[in-house]
Design a protein around this motif. Structure first.
Motif, short mmCIF file in Angstrom:
data_model
loop_
_atom_site.label_atom_id
_atom_site.label_comp_id
_atom_site.label_asym_id
_atom_site.label_seq_id
_atom_site.Cartn_x
_atom_site.Cartn_y
_atom_site.Cartn_z
N GLN A 285 -19.80 163.02 -26.42
CA GLN A 285 -18.56 163.21 -25.69
C GLN A 285 -17.68 164.27 -26.35
O GLN A 285 -16.91 164.95 -25.69
CB GLN A 285 -17.79 161.88 -25.61
N ASP A 286 -17.71 164.40 -27.71
CA ASP A 286 -16.88 165.35 -28.41
C ASP A 286 -17.68 166.62 -28.64
O ASP A 286 -18.70 166.60 -29.32
CB ASP A 286 -16.42 164.78 -29.76
N PRO A 287 -17.23 167.73 -28.07
CA PRO A 287 -17.97 168.98 -28.29
C PRO A 287 -17.93 169.35 -29.76
O PRO A 287 -16.95 169.13 -30.46
CB PRO A 287 -17.19 169.98 -27.43
N SER A 288 -19.01 169.95 -30.24
CA SER A 288 -19.09 170.35 -31.64
C SER A 288 -18.20 171.55 -31.88
O SER A 288 -17.78 172.25 -30.96
CB SER A 288 -20.54 170.67 -32.01
N LEU A 289 -17.91 171.81 -33.16
CA LEU A 289 -17.09 172.96 -33.54
C LEU A 289 -17.76 174.25 -33.11
O LEU A 289 -17.09 175.20 -32.68
CB LEU A 289 -16.85 172.96 -35.06
N ALA A 290 -19.09 174.29 -33.20
CA ALA A 290 -19.82 175.50 -32.81
C ALA A 290 -19.65 175.79 -31.32
O ALA A 290 -19.51 176.95 -30.91
CB ALA A 290 -21.30 175.36 -33.16
N GLU A 291 -19.65 174.71 -30.49
CA GLU A 291 -19.48 174.90 -29.05
C GLU A 291 -18.09 175.43 -28.72
O GLU A 291 -17.92 176.30 -27.86
CB GLU A 291 -19.72 173.57 -28.32
N ILE A 292 -17.06 174.91 -29.45
CA ILE A 292 -15.69 175.40 -29.22
C ILE A 292 -15.59 176.86 -29.66
O ILE A 292 -15.00 177.70 -28.97
CB ILE A 292 -14.67 174.54 -29.98
N ALA A 293 -16.19 177.17 -30.81
CA ALA A 293 -16.14 178.54 -31.32
C ALA A 293 -16.79 179.52 -30.36
O ALA A 293 -16.33 180.64 -30.16
CB ALA A 293 -16.80 178.61 -32.69
N LEU B 3 -9.31 173.44 -31.61
CA LEU B 3 -9.87 173.41 -32.96
C LEU B 3 -8.94 172.67 -33.92
O LEU B 3 -9.39 171.90 -34.78
CB LEU B 3 -10.10 174.83 -33.47
N GLY B 4 -7.63 172.91 -33.76
CA GLY B 4 -6.68 172.22 -34.62
C GLY B 4 -6.68 170.73 -34.41
O GLY B 4 -6.48 169.95 -35.35
N ALA B 5 -6.92 170.30 -33.16
CA ALA B 5 -6.91 168.87 -32.86
C ALA B 5 -8.06 168.13 -33.53
O ALA B 5 -7.98 166.92 -33.73
CB ALA B 5 -6.98 168.67 -31.34
N THR B 6 -9.13 168.85 -33.89
CA THR B 6 -10.25 168.19 -34.57
C THR B 6 -9.86 167.75 -35.98
O THR B 6 -10.45 166.82 -36.54
CB THR B 6 -11.46 169.13 -34.67
N GLY B 7 -8.88 168.45 -36.59
CA GLY B 7 -8.46 168.12 -37.95
C GLY B 7 -9.50 168.44 -39.00
O GLY B 7 -9.37 168.03 -40.16
N ASP B 8 -10.52 169.18 -38.62
CA ASP B 8 -11.61 169.50 -39.54
C ASP B 8 -11.24 170.76 -40.34
O ASP B 8 -10.98 171.82 -39.77
CB ASP B 8 -12.90 169.74 -38.76
N PRO B 9 -11.21 170.69 -41.70
CA PRO B 9 -10.87 171.87 -42.50
C PRO B 9 -11.88 173.00 -42.37
O PRO B 9 -11.62 174.13 -42.79
CB PRO B 9 -10.82 171.33 -43.94
N ALA B 10 -13.06 172.72 -41.77
CA ALA B 10 -14.09 173.76 -41.62
C ALA B 10 -13.65 174.86 -40.67
O ALA B 10 -14.21 175.97 -40.70
CB ALA B 10 -15.39 173.13 -41.12
N ASP C 47 0.80 177.78 -37.23
CA ASP C 47 1.19 176.38 -37.14
C ASP C 47 -0.04 175.47 -37.18
O ASP C 47 0.00 174.37 -37.76
CB ASP C 47 2.00 176.13 -35.87
N THR C 48 -1.11 175.91 -36.54
CA THR C 48 -2.34 175.11 -36.55
C THR C 48 -2.90 175.01 -37.95
O THR C 48 -3.35 173.94 -38.39
CB THR C 48 -3.39 175.73 -35.60
N LEU C 49 -2.88 176.13 -38.69
CA LEU C 49 -3.34 176.10 -40.08
C LEU C 49 -2.46 175.16 -40.91
O LEU C 49 -2.96 174.45 -41.79
CB LEU C 49 -3.32 177.51 -40.67
N SER C 50 -1.16 175.17 -40.63
CA SER C 50 -0.26 174.26 -41.35
C SER C 50 -0.59 172.82 -41.05
O SER C 50 -0.58 171.96 -41.94
CB SER C 50 1.20 174.56 -40.98
N SER C 51 -0.90 172.52 -39.78
CA SER C 51 -1.25 171.14 -39.42
C SER C 51 -2.53 170.70 -40.10
O SER C 51 -2.67 169.54 -40.49
CB SER C 51 -1.37 171.01 -37.90
N LEU C 52 -3.48 171.65 -40.26
CA LEU C 52 -4.70 171.31 -40.99
C LEU C 52 -4.39 171.02 -42.45
O LEU C 52 -4.98 170.13 -43.07
CB LEU C 52 -5.71 172.46 -40.89
#
Length: 537
Positions: A23-31, A50-57, A123-128
């Motif tokens: 159900q959750d698209p992978s980071l690669a798919e979003i990229a 991407l920011g909503a994933t909260g993944d530092p990658a 702002d997204t980088l700050s949220s991460l």
């Protein structure tokens, strides 16, 4: 049977995990969607996803996008971070940062961004960073959000606040959330609560934000914003007063270093030495020479050049002071006008000699790394070089106090100061006391030049800017009294800094001079007059 039971238990869990992953698209798919994003709002939506994933990658990808280093190919959805240009360009994986050796650069186009999109990326980088392991990184991210509030970050801040365990970081996150709420379309009740949170933050950026709320709101929200603004103004006024006191202490420490040698010579011998400022100048130029020598001979010791310059500056200025006393001043005791004119002539000779050797242009002395930069206490900024000069001036004062009160030489100096004839009749060689006292005062002026070289350029006229202030400090504090010199230096320094905003630098000094003249009419011998027969002719 046991294996079958484990399979029955684990199989539903694996199916649920697989369903969630599907159900959750992978980071690669979003990229990969960056390749087909043709409008800025589409790219912005992908950044927020991407920011909503909260993944530092996703941090390298977002940083590259903001810097214009992210390129994509529409035909196959390939997205790369491009390092370098031309034939030497490298294509990196946007999520791992590793080089992709066989990737083709043909058909790649830069993913375009504008200023609005860059703000979203920041702002997204700050949220991460709000979820970083390092508390200092989380505090920095929250501070950045407080300075640049974005209503879109309210939900991210809510999640970060709920998970935060550090009280200081949590407080800053709550303040950042309050600032973001004021920029949002949330109800007035939430905005009033946000205003209450921001009312305790003594920050000028927050004051500007509250002023905007006052201008465009009414009723309870406006009144709450006015109360918070008044509270912040009172806090800022207190910090401004503290900043002025610090500036005054900083100026006072410089005056103390420049005047304390003059207090010694003037107090013991009653000599008005107009060349005292040139002793300061010689110390500053000695620092310049020593720093250049250290840089040439041992560059790795550059940070310790001041440690070498201090004793050398003391010896150079002290030797010149002894030469002036033995060669000129000792023949003019009891003739104050001739002494004043003679030392003034010596000051002109020393200035011209320095101009001949080093040239008329200003020379710059670099600060060592441990004296560079600044730090903040609340809304008050403190530079390291000024702080170290304050510490150094107090250390010099303590050392001179020890010499005066705990050594035989100090006893002789005090005896000559209080009653020269009686000291001579007791076997004290007053001419040598005069010479070495003059040398001590000049040497202290030399190390004052070392300190002054760290807060400004070195020039032949350096000492002239402090000679009048030094005399004012000595006369105000009490001739020959070190404690009076300390109190006088810091009092005049703080008074100058509080008068400057209202009267200006020049008029402020004139006001201080007039006040000192009026003070001397009441106490001709200064704050701390010497005891004994010091008033003898």
């Amino acid at each position: 049977m046991i294996l079958r039971a484990l399979c029955l238990i684990l199989l539903p869990l694996l199916l649920v995990a697989g369903t969630a992953r599907a159900q959750d698209p992978s980071l690669a798919e979003i990229a990969a969607k960056f390749a087909t994003a043709e409008k800025f709002d589409q790219t912005e939506a992908l950044v927020r996803e991407l920011g909503a994933t909260g993944d530092p990658a996703v941090r390298p990808l977002l940083e590259a996008l903001g810097e214009g280093r992210l390129q994509a190919r529409k035909s196959d959805g390939a997205v790369y971070i491009v390092e370098g240009s031309g034939k030497n360009a490298k294509l990196l994986d946007p999520l791992t940062g590793e080089e992709v050796p066989d990737a083709s650069a043909s058909g790649l186009k830069k993913v375009k961004v504008n200023n609005g999109l860059r703000r979203v990326i920041r702002d997204t980088l700050s949220s991460l960073t709000l979820g970083a392991k390092n508390p200092q990184a989380r505090l920095s991210a929250a501070s950045n959000m407080l300075a640049n509030p974005d209503p879109a970050m309210v939900e991210a801040l809510d999640a970060a606040i709920a998970a935060e365990g550090d009280p200081a970081v949590k407080q800053r996150m709550q303040e950042a959330r309050a600032a973001a709420v004021l920029q949002s379309d949330l109800p007035d009740a939430e905005k009033i609560a946000a205003v209450e949170v921001l009312g305790s933050v003594g920050d000028r950026n927050v004051l500007s934000l509250l002023a905007a709320v006052e201008a465009k709101s009414e009723g309870d929200l406006r009144r709450a914003a006015e109360r918070a603004s008044n509270n912040i103004r009172s806090v800022l006024a207190a910090w401004d007063a503290a900043q002025n006191i610090w500036f005054g202490i900083s100026l006072g420490s410089v005056l103390l270093l420049a005047a304390i040698g003059l207090a010694i010579t003037f107090g013991v011998m009653g000599v008005i030495n107009m060349a005292h400022g040139e002793m300061v100048m010689l110390g500053a130029y000695t620092t310049f020479v020593v720093q250049g020598a250290v840089q040439s001979i041992a560059p790795n010791l550059q940070d310790w050049s001041l440690a070498f310059a201090l004793p050398i500056a003391f010896v150079v200025a002290g030797a010149v002071g002894i030469a002036i006393e033995r060669g000129i001043i000792r023949f003019l005791y009891g003739r104050p006008l001739e002494t004043l004119l003679a030392t003034w002539g010596v000051s002109l000779v020393l200035q011209q000699a320095v101009r001949t050797i080093f040239g008329p242009t200003n020379r710059e002395v670099a600060n060592p790394s441990w004296m560079s930069g600044s730090f903040e206490i609340g809304q008050m900024a403190i530079t390291w070089n000024r702080l170290w000069i304050v510490v150094f001036s107090l250390a010099v004062f303590a050392l001179l106090l020890f010499i005066f009160n705990r050594t035989s030489w100090g006893l002789h100096m005090r005896a000559v100061t209080q009653n020269r004839r009686m000291a001579a009749s007791m076997g004290i060689r007053t001419p040598w006391v005069d010479a070495f006292t003059f040398g001590l005062g000049s040497g202290v002026a030399g190390i004052a030049g070392v300190a002054l070289s760290q807060i400004g350029n070195v020039s032949p006229n350096l000492g002239q800017g402090y000679i009048i202030d030094s005399f004012m400090v000595v006369v105000f504090g009490g001739v020959g009294n070190l404690w009076g010199t300390l109190l006088g230096a810091f009092s005049l320094g703080i008074a100058n800094k509080f008068l400057e905003p209202y009267a200006g630098a020049v008029l402020g000094k004139i006001v201080v001079l007039v006040l000192i003249i009026l003070f001397i009419q009441k106490r001709p011998r200064g704050l701390f007059a010497l005891k004994g027969r010091a008033v003898e002719a």
